[in-house]
Design an enzyme around this catalytic site. Structure first.
Site, PDB file in Angstrom:
ATOM      1  N   HIS A   1      -2.992   1.704   8.005  1.00  0.00           N
ATOM      2  CA  HIS A   1      -3.961   0.996   7.352  1.00  0.00           C
ATOM      3  C   HIS A   1      -4.571  -0.462   8.353  1.00  0.00           C
ATOM      4  O   HIS A   1      -2.815  -1.277   8.472  1.00  0.00           O
ATOM      5  CB  HIS A   1      -4.067   0.801   6.410  1.00  0.00           C
ATOM      6  CG  HIS A   1      -4.822  -0.501   5.253  1.00  0.00           C
ATOM      7  ND1 HIS A   1      -5.925   0.010   5.772  1.00  0.00           N
ATOM      8  CD2 HIS A   1      -3.928  -1.867   4.855  1.00  0.00           C
ATOM      9  CE1 HIS A   1      -6.901  -1.759   4.915  1.00  0.00           C
ATOM     10  NE2 HIS A   1      -5.802  -2.622   4.552  1.00  0.00           N
TER      11      HIS A   1
ATOM     12  N   GLU B   1     -18.365   8.859  24.058  1.00  0.00           N
ATOM     13  CA  GLU B   1     -17.212   9.343  23.252  1.00  0.00           C
ATOM     14  C   GLU B   1     -16.345   8.863  21.857  1.00  0.00           C
ATOM     15  O   GLU B   1     -15.756  10.101  20.883  1.00  0.00           O
ATOM     16  CB  GLU B   1     -16.336   7.507  23.178  1.00  0.00           C
ATOM     17  CG  GLU B   1     -15.743   7.805  24.763  1.00  0.00           C
ATOM     18  CD  GLU B   1     -17.401   7.387  26.133  1.00  0.00           C
ATOM     19  OE1 GLU B   1     -18.205   7.480  25.868  1.00  0.00           O
ATOM     20  OE2 GLU B   1     -16.566   8.021  27.243  1.00  0.00           O
TER      21      GLU B   1
ATOM     22  N   HIS C   1      -7.598  -3.760   9.737  1.00  0.00           N
ATOM     23  CA  HIS C   1      -8.724  -4.738   8.903  1.00  0.00           C
ATOM     24  C   HIS C   1      -9.826  -4.932  10.156  1.00  0.00           C
ATOM     25  O   HIS C   1      -9.644  -5.950  10.435  1.00  0.00           O
ATOM     26  CB  HIS C   1      -8.634  -6.176   8.035  1.00  0.00           C
ATOM     27  CG  HIS C   1      -7.565  -6.028   7.018  1.00  0.00           C
ATOM     28  ND1 HIS C   1      -7.125  -6.938   6.481  1.00  0.00           N
ATOM     29  CD2 HIS C   1      -7.544  -5.000   6.390  1.00  0.00           C
ATOM     30  CE1 HIS C   1      -5.976  -6.221   5.210  1.00  0.00           C
ATOM     31  NE2 HIS C   1      -6.683  -5.268   5.234  1.00  0.00           N
TER      32      HIS C   1
ATOM     33  N   GLU D   1       0.848  -1.167  -0.029  1.00  0.00           N
ATOM     34  CA  GLU D   1       0.231   0.117  -0.520  1.00  0.00           C
ATOM     35  C   GLU D   1       1.206   1.064   0.176  1.00  0.00           C
ATOM     36  O   GLU D   1       0.319   2.262   0.063  1.00  0.00           O
ATOM     37  CB  GLU D   1      -1.364   0.101   1.128  1.00  0.00           C
ATOM     38  CG  GLU D   1      -1.767  -1.384   1.347  1.00  0.00           C
ATOM     39  CD  GLU D   1      -3.403  -0.622   0.285  1.00  0.00           C
ATOM     40  OE1 GLU D   1      -2.889  -0.409  -0.752  1.00  0.00           O
ATOM     41  OE2 GLU D   1      -3.981  -2.065   0.101  1.00  0.00           O
TER      42      GLU D   1
ATOM     43  N   HIS E   1     -13.005  -3.652   2.970  1.00  0.00           N
ATOM     44  CA  HIS E   1     -11.585  -4.347   2.628  1.00  0.00           C
ATOM     45  C   HIS E   1     -11.014  -3.938   4.430  1.00  0.00           C
ATOM     46  O   HIS E   1     -10.864  -4.910   4.729  1.00  0.00           O
ATOM     47  CB  HIS E   1     -10.351  -3.436   1.634  1.00  0.00           C
ATOM     48  CG  HIS E   1      -9.279  -3.538   2.324  1.00  0.00           C
ATOM     49  ND1 HIS E   1      -8.394  -3.016   0.840  1.00  0.00           N
ATOM     50  CD2 HIS E   1      -8.516  -4.114   2.604  1.00  0.00           C
ATOM     51  CE1 HIS E   1      -7.262  -3.440   1.214  1.00  0.00           C
ATOM     52  NE2 HIS E   1      -7.295  -3.741   2.283  1.00  0.00           N
TER      53      HIS E   1
END
Ligand code: 2HA
Ligand code: ZN
Length: 263
Positions: free
Chosen positions: A138, A169, A140, A115, A210
């Site tokens: 990044h 929150e 998942h 990435e 993703h």
């Protein structure tokens, strides 16, 4: 290699957050990646290092990142091992003086994350905007990714509102909410471009089916935001698992929070 205290701290910070990503169950196999602009803390010793191998051309030049240094997790590397042995699983790269290529300068020849196009384009964009956000992560996050599989959640700000309404929150600590990028090939320039558009408005972006991408002044900041959003997603899911749709805070209650905390 021995790094100066500030750079060692940044490395330790990436290792700490990589450990959280693994513990959270958000980093199966080599899932996720982290990059951190360390240009302000690299000393002459790092600047003098001879590149390990040839320089590697970038698909797109990064004008604002000329001569910058980044810590980047390696392609195919596991977050759990970034955590336990950081410099065996990430590299320090230096962008060339013309912004068209990069070289791996330390510590081992570890090829950066798949990435990298997204990460560098985002850093380039953030610096161009005059932001002090040096870190991009990044990951998942299971429940948040699950929510992007529901077409009904993908319209503008629908998911932000829903997640805000699950617990105060989230309204307070993710004040901008989440942007959404329709499914795009991982690692592509198209994904980078679509993400940048969303970062104009949001600090965290969900990539449909993703993962999540967050930016911040350090690595902990985007982790905390994604973690808070994830908590909301889990509350929503827990309600659904108990057989009801969570009511969520009302607009009035959320407005009250916004006013009280100057959001
Ligand atoms: O690093 O998560 O999106 C592996 C990935 C690609
Ligand atoms: Zn991913």
């Amino acid at each position: 290699m021995k790094y100066n205290e500030q750079l060692a701290e940044r490395i330790a910070e990436v290792a700490e957050v990589a450990g959280y990503l693994w513990q959270k169950g958000w980093a199966e196999r080599n899932g996720g990646n982290i990059s951190y602009n360390v240009t302000d803390v690299v000393d002459d010793a790092v600047r003098a290092l001879t590149p390990l191998g040839e320089s590697i051309a970038l698909a797109r030049p990064v004008e604002n990142l000329r001569s910058h240094f980044f810590l980047v997790t390696g392609t195919n590397r596991r977050m759990r091992y970034v955590s336990s042995s950081p410099m065996d699983n990430m590299a320090i790269i230096r962008i060339s003086d013309d912004g068209r290529s990069y070289a791996i300068v330390a510590e081992k020849y570890i090829h950066p994350t798949s990435e990298l196009p997204s990460h560098l384009s985002i850093h380039d964009y953030l610096i161009g905007k005059g932001c002090n956000q040096k870190a991009v992560i990044h990951t998942h996050p299971t429940e948040l990714v699950a929510m992007t599989h529901n077409e009904a959640f993908l319209g503008k700000d629908i998911l932000s509102r829903l997640l805000w309404s699950m617990i105060p929150e989230t309204r307070a600590f993710c004040p901008k909410g989440v942007g959404i990028v329709p499914y795009t090939l991982p690692g592509s320039i198209g994904l980078a471009d679509a993400t940048i558009v969303q970062l104009d408005e949001y600090d965290v972006v969900l990539w449909e089916k993703h993962g999540a991408l967050g930016v911040g002044e350090n690595v902990v900041e985007p982790f905390d935001m994604i973690d808070t959003l994830s908590k909301s997603a889990q509350i929503y899911m827990s309600g659904c698992a108990m057989g009801f749709q969570p009511a969520g805070m009302s607009d009035t209650q959320m407005q009250e929070l916004k006013d009280a905390f100057n959001l």
